[in-house]
Design a protein around this motif. Structure first.
Motif, PDB file in Angstrom:
ATOM      1  N   LEU A 147       0.848  -1.186   0.000  1.00 29.34           N
ATOM      2  CA  LEU A 147       0.000   0.000   0.000  1.00 29.34           C
ATOM      3  C   LEU A 147       0.883   1.236   0.000  1.00 29.34           C
ATOM      4  O   LEU A 147       1.905   1.273   0.681  1.00 29.34           O
ATOM      5  CB  LEU A 147      -0.867   0.024   1.265  1.00 29.34           C
ATOM      6  CG  LEU A 147      -1.903  -1.093   1.426  1.00 29.34           C
ATOM      7  CD1 LEU A 147      -2.570  -0.974   2.785  1.00 29.34           C
ATOM      8  CD2 LEU A 147      -2.950  -1.046   0.318  1.00 29.34           C
ATOM      9  N   GLN A 207      -3.079   5.446  -0.541  1.00 24.80           N
ATOM     10  CA  GLN A 207      -4.046   4.392  -0.192  1.00 24.80           C
ATOM     11  C   GLN A 207      -4.296   4.346   1.315  1.00 24.80           C
ATOM     12  O   GLN A 207      -5.434   4.182   1.755  1.00 24.80           O
ATOM     13  CB  GLN A 207      -3.530   3.027  -0.682  1.00 24.80           C
ATOM     14  CG  GLN A 207      -3.703   2.836  -2.177  1.00 24.80           C
ATOM     15  CD  GLN A 207      -2.977   1.588  -2.646  1.00 24.80           C
ATOM     16  OE1 GLN A 207      -1.753   1.485  -2.503  1.00 24.80           O
ATOM     17  NE2 GLN A 207      -3.723   0.639  -3.192  1.00 24.80           N
ATOM     18  N   ILE A 217      -7.889   4.751   3.177  1.00 23.51           N
ATOM     19  CA  ILE A 217      -8.449   3.759   4.118  1.00 23.51           C
ATOM     20  C   ILE A 217      -8.729   4.418   5.472  1.00 23.51           C
ATOM     21  O   ILE A 217      -9.767   4.190   6.092  1.00 23.51           O
ATOM     22  CB  ILE A 217      -7.476   2.563   4.298  1.00 23.51           C
ATOM     23  CG1 ILE A 217      -7.236   1.853   2.955  1.00 23.51           C
ATOM     24  CG2 ILE A 217      -8.022   1.568   5.313  1.00 23.51           C
ATOM     25  CD1 ILE A 217      -6.017   0.938   2.961  1.00 23.51           C
ATOM     26  N   ALA A 218      -7.797   5.272   5.913  1.00 26.13           N
ATOM     27  CA  ALA A 218      -7.979   5.959   7.205  1.00 26.13           C
ATOM     28  C   ALA A 218      -9.226   6.848   7.156  1.00 26.13           C
ATOM     29  O   ALA A 218      -9.968   6.941   8.136  1.00 26.13           O
ATOM     30  CB  ALA A 218      -6.738   6.779   7.549  1.00 26.13           C
ATOM     31  N   HIS A 219      -9.469   7.448   6.001  1.00 26.95           N
ATOM     32  CA  HIS A 219     -10.682   8.258   5.856  1.00 26.95           C
ATOM     33  C   HIS A 219     -11.927   7.377   5.941  1.00 26.95           C
ATOM     34  O   HIS A 219     -12.887   7.701   6.629  1.00 26.95           O
ATOM     35  CB  HIS A 219     -10.661   9.034   4.534  1.00 26.95           C
ATOM     36  CG  HIS A 219     -11.982   9.678   4.215  1.00 26.95           C
ATOM     37  ND1 HIS A 219     -12.475  10.747   4.926  1.00 26.95           N
ATOM     38  CD2 HIS A 219     -12.932   9.357   3.292  1.00 26.95           C
ATOM     39  CE1 HIS A 219     -13.675  11.075   4.453  1.00 26.95           C
ATOM     40  NE2 HIS A 219     -13.975  10.251   3.465  1.00 26.95           N
ATOM     41  N   ALA A 276     -12.234   4.640   7.482  1.00 27.18           N
ATOM     42  CA  ALA A 276     -12.364   4.159   8.863  1.00 27.18           C
ATOM     43  C   ALA A 276     -12.617   5.305   9.834  1.00 27.18           C
ATOM     44  O   ALA A 276     -12.790   5.061  11.031  1.00 27.18           O
ATOM     45  CB  ALA A 276     -11.104   3.394   9.269  1.00 27.18           C
ATOM     46  N   ILE A 299     -10.546   7.612  10.957  1.00 26.11           N
ATOM     47  CA  ILE A 299      -9.469   7.704  11.953  1.00 26.11           C
ATOM     48  C   ILE A 299      -8.447   8.713  11.454  1.00 26.11           C
ATOM     49  O   ILE A 299      -7.951   8.591  10.330  1.00 26.11           O
ATOM     50  CB  ILE A 299      -8.760   6.335  12.154  1.00 26.11           C
ATOM     51  CG1 ILE A 299      -9.711   5.344  12.821  1.00 26.11           C
ATOM     52  CG2 ILE A 299      -7.496   6.484  13.002  1.00 26.11           C
ATOM     53  CD1 ILE A 299      -9.128   3.957  13.011  1.00 26.11           C
ATOM     54  N   GLU A 300      -8.155   9.720  12.291  1.00 27.87           N
ATOM     55  CA  GLU A 300      -7.131  10.680  11.898  1.00 27.87           C
ATOM     56  C   GLU A 300      -5.743  10.096  12.152  1.00 27.87           C
ATOM     57  O   GLU A 300      -5.480   9.565  13.229  1.00 27.87           O
ATOM     58  CB  GLU A 300      -7.277  11.966  12.713  1.00 27.87           C
ATOM     59  CG  GLU A 300      -6.301  13.033  12.254  1.00 27.87           C
ATOM     60  CD  GLU A 300      -6.473  14.326  13.038  1.00 27.87           C
ATOM     61  OE1 GLU A 300      -7.056  15.264  12.476  1.00 27.87           O
ATOM     62  OE2 GLU A 300      -6.039  14.368  14.195  1.00 27.87           O
ATOM     63  N   ILE A 301      -4.902  10.165  11.148  1.00 24.89           N
ATOM     64  CA  ILE A 301      -3.515   9.723  11.307  1.00 24.89           C
ATOM     65  C   ILE A 301      -2.604  10.869  10.887  1.00 24.89           C
ATOM     66  O   ILE A 301      -2.791  11.461   9.809  1.00 24.89           O
ATOM     67  CB  ILE A 301      -3.231   8.457  10.461  1.00 24.89           C
ATOM     68  CG1 ILE A 301      -4.063   7.294  11.030  1.00 24.89           C
ATOM     69  CG2 ILE A 301      -1.750   8.109  10.470  1.00 24.89           C
ATOM     70  CD1 ILE A 301      -3.889   5.995  10.309  1.00 24.89           C
ATOM     71  N   TYR A 312       2.664   3.253   8.866  1.00 20.77           N
ATOM     72  CA  TYR A 312       1.469   2.423   8.649  1.00 20.77           C
ATOM     73  C   TYR A 312       1.539   1.737   7.288  1.00 20.77           C
ATOM     74  O   TYR A 312       1.197   0.565   7.153  1.00 20.77           O
ATOM     75  CB  TYR A 312       0.190   3.257   8.767  1.00 20.77           C
ATOM     76  CG  TYR A 312      -0.250   3.473  10.199  1.00 20.77           C
ATOM     77  CD1 TYR A 312      -0.947   2.481  10.888  1.00 20.77           C
ATOM     78  CD2 TYR A 312       0.036   4.656  10.866  1.00 20.77           C
ATOM     79  CE1 TYR A 312      -1.340   2.660  12.204  1.00 20.77           C
ATOM     80  CE2 TYR A 312      -0.363   4.851  12.188  1.00 20.77           C
ATOM     81  CZ  TYR A 312      -1.051   3.855  12.848  1.00 20.77           C
ATOM     82  OH  TYR A 312      -1.439   4.026  14.154  1.00 20.77           O
ATOM     83  N   THR A 361       3.889  -1.324   7.703  1.00 18.44           N
ATOM     84  CA  THR A 361       3.392  -2.471   8.479  1.00 18.44           C
ATOM     85  C   THR A 361       2.139  -3.072   7.836  1.00 18.44           C
ATOM     86  O   THR A 361       1.977  -4.293   7.811  1.00 18.44           O
ATOM     87  CB  THR A 361       3.090  -2.108   9.950  1.00 18.44           C
ATOM     88  OG1 THR A 361       2.253  -0.945   9.993  1.00 18.44           O
ATOM     89  CG2 THR A 361       4.359  -1.829  10.721  1.00 18.44           C
ATOM     90  N   LEU A 362       1.266  -2.239   7.287  1.00 18.34           N
ATOM     91  CA  LEU A 362       0.063  -2.773   6.637  1.00 18.34           C
ATOM     92  C   LEU A 362       0.439  -3.604   5.411  1.00 18.34           C
ATOM     93  O   LEU A 362      -0.159  -4.655   5.149  1.00 18.34           O
ATOM     94  CB  LEU A 362      -0.894  -1.644   6.239  1.00 18.34           C
ATOM     95  CG  LEU A 362      -1.532  -0.849   7.382  1.00 18.34           C
ATOM     96  CD1 LEU A 362      -2.425   0.262   6.840  1.00 18.34           C
ATOM     97  CD2 LEU A 362      -2.348  -1.745   8.304  1.00 18.34           C
ATOM     98  N   ASN A 365       3.206  -5.305   5.062  1.00 14.49           N
ATOM     99  CA  ASN A 365       3.717  -6.585   5.578  1.00 14.49           C
ATOM    100  C   ASN A 365       2.581  -7.534   5.945  1.00 14.49           C
ATOM    101  O   ASN A 365       2.660  -8.743   5.694  1.00 14.49           O
ATOM    102  CB  ASN A 365       4.583  -6.371   6.824  1.00 14.49           C
ATOM    103  CG  ASN A 365       5.901  -5.724   6.474  1.00 14.49           C
ATOM    104  OD1 ASN A 365       6.316  -5.716   5.314  1.00 14.49           O
ATOM    105  ND2 ASN A 365       6.570  -5.162   7.482  1.00 14.49           N
ATOM    106  N   ILE A 366       1.531  -6.989   6.550  1.00 13.77           N
ATOM    107  CA  ILE A 366       0.389  -7.831   6.937  1.00 13.77           C
ATOM    108  C   ILE A 366      -0.299  -8.373   5.680  1.00 13.77           C
ATOM    109  O   ILE A 366      -0.651  -9.548   5.612  1.00 13.77           O
ATOM    110  CB  ILE A 366      -0.607  -7.048   7.823  1.00 13.77           C
ATOM    111  CG1 ILE A 366       0.067  -6.641   9.143  1.00 13.77           C
ATOM    112  CG2 ILE A 366      -1.861  -7.880   8.109  1.00 13.77           C
ATOM    113  CD1 ILE A 366      -0.713  -5.627   9.971  1.00 13.77           C
ATOM    114  N   LEU A 367      -0.437  -7.513   4.649  1.00 14.28           N
ATOM    115  CA  LEU A 367      -1.074  -7.983   3.412  1.00 14.28           C
ATOM    116  C   LEU A 367      -0.219  -9.042   2.710  1.00 14.28           C
ATOM    117  O   LEU A 367      -0.759  -9.964   2.099  1.00 14.28           O
ATOM    118  CB  LEU A 367      -1.362  -6.800   2.483  1.00 14.28           C
ATOM    119  CG  LEU A 367      -2.481  -5.878   2.982  1.00 14.28           C
ATOM    120  CD1 LEU A 367      -2.631  -4.670   2.045  1.00 14.28           C
ATOM    121  CD2 LEU A 367      -3.813  -6.611   3.104  1.00 14.28           C
TER     122      LEU A 367
END
Lengths: 485, 95
Positions: free
Chosen positions: B3, B7, B11-13, B15, B17-19, B27, B30-31, B33-35
């Motif tokens: 990502l 992107q 996604i944060a929008h 969800a 969530i302010e980042i 993010y 790490t995201l 890596n998870i994918l």
């Protein structure tokens, strides 16, 4: 002294009038005050309520209408809503949340007359395997204060291991009862999905979450299950099935029991030092008359990837209720509604929780739903079918709970994927919805090793029987961490 | 599967969530890596497999459509950040 007694022993002492519940409760409250600063296992200690409950319990015992847990102190994981008490779920988001109602599990303990000492620390919203993601700070492993206690029920595990409470509740979505039990030398049981009510248990992944007991012995877990289990019409996935007396079959002989060893649980990822005590346990079961059968769970390697779609997808949906409007954290001076949502959630959630919400949001978003969520649900069936086939051949499945002993604090917190892989032997059980246990089985690198037992649906009694038989032949479960004797 | 920053922001929008901008690259990494971990799922063919939503394939239990809860508005609103006259207050949405 009292802290070295099991729940069953304390129950017998209360019934015999050898100690009052008020004395016992004060004793554990004093011990928490003296010792918890070393391990940070409690978020809230509910001294006043505990002493009031203890007084009421003593009256019940005197009146002759006490049950097995009447007057017995225990600790409640802070994921359960408790009326009038902060119910934080380890998050800044719910730091100010005084629950207006009781979870069903909490009501059941109240009805039984058990005494809640306080609410235990946990990974934020139960998302973690090390208890390092809590807003209230990391919990330390009583066996080595530099190491993690496991998670997410790490506060419960550390509190019981350090003898600050005779028992505690936990919840297990991907291993959160069994892995900390393993890392802290405790006996923990994750029941069949739907056996214990989820009502008032703050939701993480609704198709996986299940509450269960954490204690020193299988017998104590059986006593706790007698209170916790049962149908609840307030939980839409609660199972309508009679609850047995979980202590009734503890002493059944295990001669002729067929124990399956999945080859996938003994492969490359397993620390050879952890494998040794597990092999010794297998040899002991053989001596006790069990038959050992080699089996395979061919799709189990996929359980971690499947879990990291299903669990985040469900958590992104469940945690959307934390929006700064009806309860929980709200940002200062929101300029409009979107700003209110975004900043309240951005400030209230910790990093790992945000990460999982983002992964879940992505997996459920337009164009990706089939590739991720549906694909994961299909694989979930294959993983579950592996167990169905295995249980045609064997009565229980045995292996390690965790591939390694407790790791150092900070060792995995920067690398989520390596943290996730520490649950490789526990996650498949949640995906299938089966009951599983972790039982103290010895030590590796001077840290506890847990033996995992997996049963068929609703066979908690059998698991407790198999664990109890082992605990009659071994004393690993009696060992206490140095400094907490 | 990886990502990029745009992107992650999207996604944060979604969800809500302010980042902070400074945290976006972390993010994204790490995201991704998870994918990568999640992409192991594609190794198995699942064409004829029925998705599993419940361990025992149970369906949602239904109950009679009658009132079972008493009105406890004051109690539930006692934990709300901001209320007035029994209503939850949020910033003005319509001018």
């Amino acid at each position: 002294m009292y802290h070295n007694k099991t729940l069953a022993e304390l129950s017998a002492m209360l019934q015999a009038g050898e100690v009052s519940s008020v004395e016992l409760t004060q004793y554990f409250l004093d011990r928490i005050k003296a010792k918890d600063s070393e391990i940070n296992s409690f978020i809230s200690v509910t001294e006043e309520q505990a002493l009031a409950q203890a007084k009421a319990a003593d009256e019940r015992i005197a009146a002759g209408n006490a049950g097995a847990l009447t007057g017995v102190p225990f600790a409640q994981k802070d994921i359960f809503c408790t009326e009038g008490v902060r119910s934080s779920c380890g998050s800044k988001m719910l730091d100010n949340f005084i629950s207006p109602y009781d979870a069903t599990v909490v009501s059941k303990f109240n009805t039984a007359g058990a005494v809640m000492l306080g609410k235990t620390n946990m990974d934020e919203f139960a998302m973690g395997s090390s208890n390092e993601t809590s807003f209230y700070g990391a919990v330390k492993n009583p066996w080595d204060l530099k190491k993690v206690p496991g998670g997410s029920s790490g506060g419960s595990a550390a509190a019981v291991a350090a003898r600050l409470a005779p028992a505690a509740t936990g919840t297990d979505t991907g291993g959160s009862i069994r892995q900390p039990a393993s890392l802290c030398n405790l006996t923990g049981l994750k029941p069949t999905y739907g056996r214990v009510s989820r009502y008032g248990m703050i939701a993480f992944a609704s198709s996986l979450d299940q509450a269960g007991p954490m204690a020193r012995t299988a017998q104590d877990c059986a006593l706790l299950m007698n209170v916790m289990a049962g149908f609840d019409e307030k939980d839409s996935t609660s199972i309508e099935k009679e609850v047995p007396d979980y202590t009734a079959e503890l002493n059944q002989p295990i001669k002729g029991l067929k124990i399956g060893l999945p080859k996938e649980f003994f492969g490359d990822g397993l620390d050879p030092e952890v494998a040794k005590p597990i092999q010794e346990a297998i040899a002991l079961y053989k001596e006790m008359g069990a038959e050992i059968v080699d089996i395979s769970l061919p799709n189990s390697a996929l359980s971690v990837p499947v879990y990291y779609v299903v669990a985040p997808a469900e958590c992104s949906s469940n945690l959307s209720r934390m929006d700064g409007v009806r309860f929980g954290h709200r940002c200062e001076e929101p300029k409009d509604l979107e700003d209110l949502y975004k900043r309240s959630r951005g400030e209230g959630f910790g990093e790992e929780v945000k990460r999982r919400i983002l992964i879940g949001t992505y997996a459920l978003s337009a164009g990706y739903y089939d590739a991720y969520y549906i694909k994961a649900q299909k694989l979930r069936r294959l993983i579950s079918d592996d167990f169905k086939k295995a249980f045609e051949q064997v009565d229980v499945i045995l292996g390690p709970t965790s591939p390694n002993v407790a790791f150092n604090m900070g060792e995995k917190s920067q690398d989520p994927v390596s943290m996730y892989l520490s649950d490789i032997y526990t996650i498949a059980v949640n995906l299938a919805g089966l009951p599983g246990m972790s039982v103290p089985a010895g030590f590796a690198h001077d840290m506890p090793v847990g033996l995992q037992l997996i049963g068929n649906y609703f066979e908690e009694s059998r698991l407790l029987n198999v664990a109890h038989a082992y605990q009659q032949q071994t004393d690993w479960h009696d060992l206490c961490p140095p400094g907490f004797e | 599967m990886s990502l990029d920053a745009e992107q992650v922001k999207k996604i944060a929008h979604l969800a809500r969530i302010e980042i902070n901008d400074a945290d976006i690259p972390g993010y994204a990494s790490t995201l991704s890596n998870i994918l990568d971990l999640v992409d192991q799922m594609s190794a198995v063919n699942t064409d004829d497999v029925e998705p599993m939503a419940h361990p025992m394939d149970a369906s949602q239990r239904l109950r009679a459509d009658v009132v079972t809860e008493t009105n406890q508005r004051d109690r539930f609103q006692s934990v709300a950040p901001k209320t007035e006259d029994g209503l939850y207050l949020v910033p003005q949405v319509i001018e």
